[in-house]
Write an enzyme that holds these catalytic residues in place. Sequence first.
Site, PDB file in Angstrom:
ATOM      1  N   ASP A  16       0.982  -1.273  -0.011  1.00 44.77           N
ATOM      2  CA  ASP A  16       0.236  -0.023  -0.034  1.00 44.77           C
ATOM      3  C   ASP A  16       0.779   1.286  -0.015  1.00 44.77           C
ATOM      4  O   ASP A  16       0.358   2.260   0.108  1.00 44.77           O
ATOM      5  CB  ASP A  16      -0.926   0.106   1.177  1.00 44.77           C
ATOM      6  CG  ASP A  16      -2.041  -1.077   1.113  1.00 44.77           C
ATOM      7  OD1 ASP A  16      -2.214  -1.568  -0.005  1.00 44.77           O
ATOM      8  OD2 ASP A  16      -2.695  -1.228   2.086  1.00 44.77           O
ATOM      9  N   ASP A  64     -11.226  26.720 -39.794  1.00 43.98           N
ATOM     10  CA  ASP A  64     -11.103  25.506 -38.945  1.00 43.98           C
ATOM     11  C   ASP A  64     -11.887  25.228 -38.037  1.00 43.98           C
ATOM     12  O   ASP A  64     -12.260  23.934 -38.091  1.00 43.98           O
ATOM     13  CB  ASP A  64      -9.562  25.709 -38.428  1.00 43.98           C
ATOM     14  CG  ASP A  64      -8.374  26.066 -39.542  1.00 43.98           C
ATOM     15  OD1 ASP A  64      -8.365  25.389 -40.179  1.00 43.98           O
ATOM     16  OD2 ASP A  64      -7.587  26.878 -39.188  1.00 43.98           O
ATOM     17  N   GLY A  75      -9.824  19.179 -42.341  1.00 47.04           N
ATOM     18  CA  GLY A  75      -9.500  19.686 -43.678  1.00 47.04           C
ATOM     19  C   GLY A  75      -8.894  18.797 -44.593  1.00 47.04           C
ATOM     20  O   GLY A  75      -9.616  17.615 -44.859  1.00 47.04           O
ATOM     21  N   MET A  76      -7.694  19.202 -45.182  1.00 51.17           N
ATOM     22  CA  MET A  76      -7.220  18.178 -46.207  1.00 51.17           C
ATOM     23  C   MET A  76      -6.888  16.872 -45.865  1.00 51.17           C
ATOM     24  O   MET A  76      -7.066  16.021 -46.602  1.00 51.17           O
ATOM     25  CB  MET A  76      -6.190  19.074 -46.747  1.00 51.17           C
ATOM     26  CG  MET A  76      -5.408  18.337 -48.112  1.00 51.17           C
ATOM     27  SD  MET A  76      -6.610  18.325 -49.504  1.00 51.17           S
ATOM     28  CE  MET A  76      -6.696  19.886 -49.655  1.00 51.17           C
TER      29      MET A  76
END
Length: 508
Positions: free
Chosen positions: A36, A294, A429-430
């Site tokens: 522990d 964006d 995006g692209m």
Amino acid sequence: MKLAYWMYAGPAHIGTLRIASSFKNVHAIMHAPLGDDYFNVMRSMLERERDYTPVTTSVVDRNVLARGSQEKVVDNIVRKDGEESPDLIVLTPTCTSSILQEDLANFVERASLEAKGDVLLADVNHYRVNELQAADRTLAQIVQFYIEKARKRGDLATARSERPSVNILGITTLGFHNQHDCTELRRLMAELGIEVNAVVPHGASVQDLKNLPRAWFNLVPYREIGPSAAAYLEREFGQPTVQITPMGLVETARCIRAIAAVLNDADHAVNYDEYIDHQTRFVSQAAWFSRSIDCQNLTGKRAVVFGDSTHAAAMTKVLSREMGIRVVLAGTYCPYDADWFRAEVGDYCDEILVSEDNGAIADKIAQLEPAAIFGTQMERHVGKRLDIPCGVIAAPIHIQNFPVGYRPFVGYEGANQLVDLVYNSFALGMEDHLLEIFGGHDTKEAITRTVSAASDLTWTKDGLAELNRIPGFVRGKVKRNTEKFARDRGFGEINAEVLYAAKEAVGA
């Protein structure tokens, strides 16, 4: 207590140790068996601490079980008091040692007779609360202990500071970006003309707690740790509490306006609208990003959010309100805070999941197939298995989410960091366009099983082949509709014929 191979929140003693080790010159004695005692290593590694973690284990072994541990625990407390000269020693058992049902309060009382510093037993139920709840209660206990001590000595500072001031409560070690958030909150308060009276417990001395009543109000940025201490200070001294997490532009503005309301009620007229407008329009990049092409590419994207109540609720609001992203599932592993969480996110997501079972959230993610996940380290692993990107927004976290660089998640700089996290978590995006053209998405195998082993449906080879012929942009929807069709009719297996039947049923 539920046994699990991985838990979202640790056992209670971890919360107590987080609070104790966040204070300056406070030492913790952990009454526990070997196994522990991993906290020291965990904290030193994750926080990259240069100093030794002030936690000592009073080991429960076979000799202790045979003879009792009173003498050993008392000796360890007195020895550490002599070696380290701490202001406070906190004694905490673990779940394992609590089974012994020992009178630890008596141990503390005996040690207090010999120790020069204060000795306190962490008063939490180790079978009923988790790490976060124990941390909240331990912080409140220490605050109350030193307030009462100062009151008895007659040196409690009750006079309000001349200038507006604040106590920031709940910043701790091992918290998600807590130290970065603390720096950002200090800067925000300075720009609002508010002095920081104290930050508790991170870097605070227990001897300074007697000065907490000087502050005009308390700011509690996280729901998990700090509310109990703030509630105590409000009851005792009438200090108002602002408990709004300033994550994202909307909630940051709401938090600042709540602070203004507190100051105005105290006859200190302020108006921060001009400051909010200037920060939103000209300083933070998040507002500009929300209007950019964006961000428009994110509109309608599907996301899953999961974490503690604070960060999951805040992130759900940011995605839905500020970025136009559809949150198909928002969830938390804090069931004790479920009502608040549901009220906060109900208007901003399709579905809510409150669960401590990491398998349940993994299965949900597999079924929903979102474009991105925002969750804990566990959801990051799920995302890797399912080929879904994941941004980490809450503990439990890996060492890579304890950045050396400045990465706050609150305030206006925090809003910028959120923008980067969200945007970089999507294929956009692209990149997205090229993946569709050249087969990146279309050739990805469909997810036909849940992540856990408890799946009620199996796809045959011909059924899976037919499913993979379906265009990628609708494949997920077809899969979900087919599985619903199969479940409704009691099919345990989906072959090509079942898929055709499901298509016809939808068409009908």
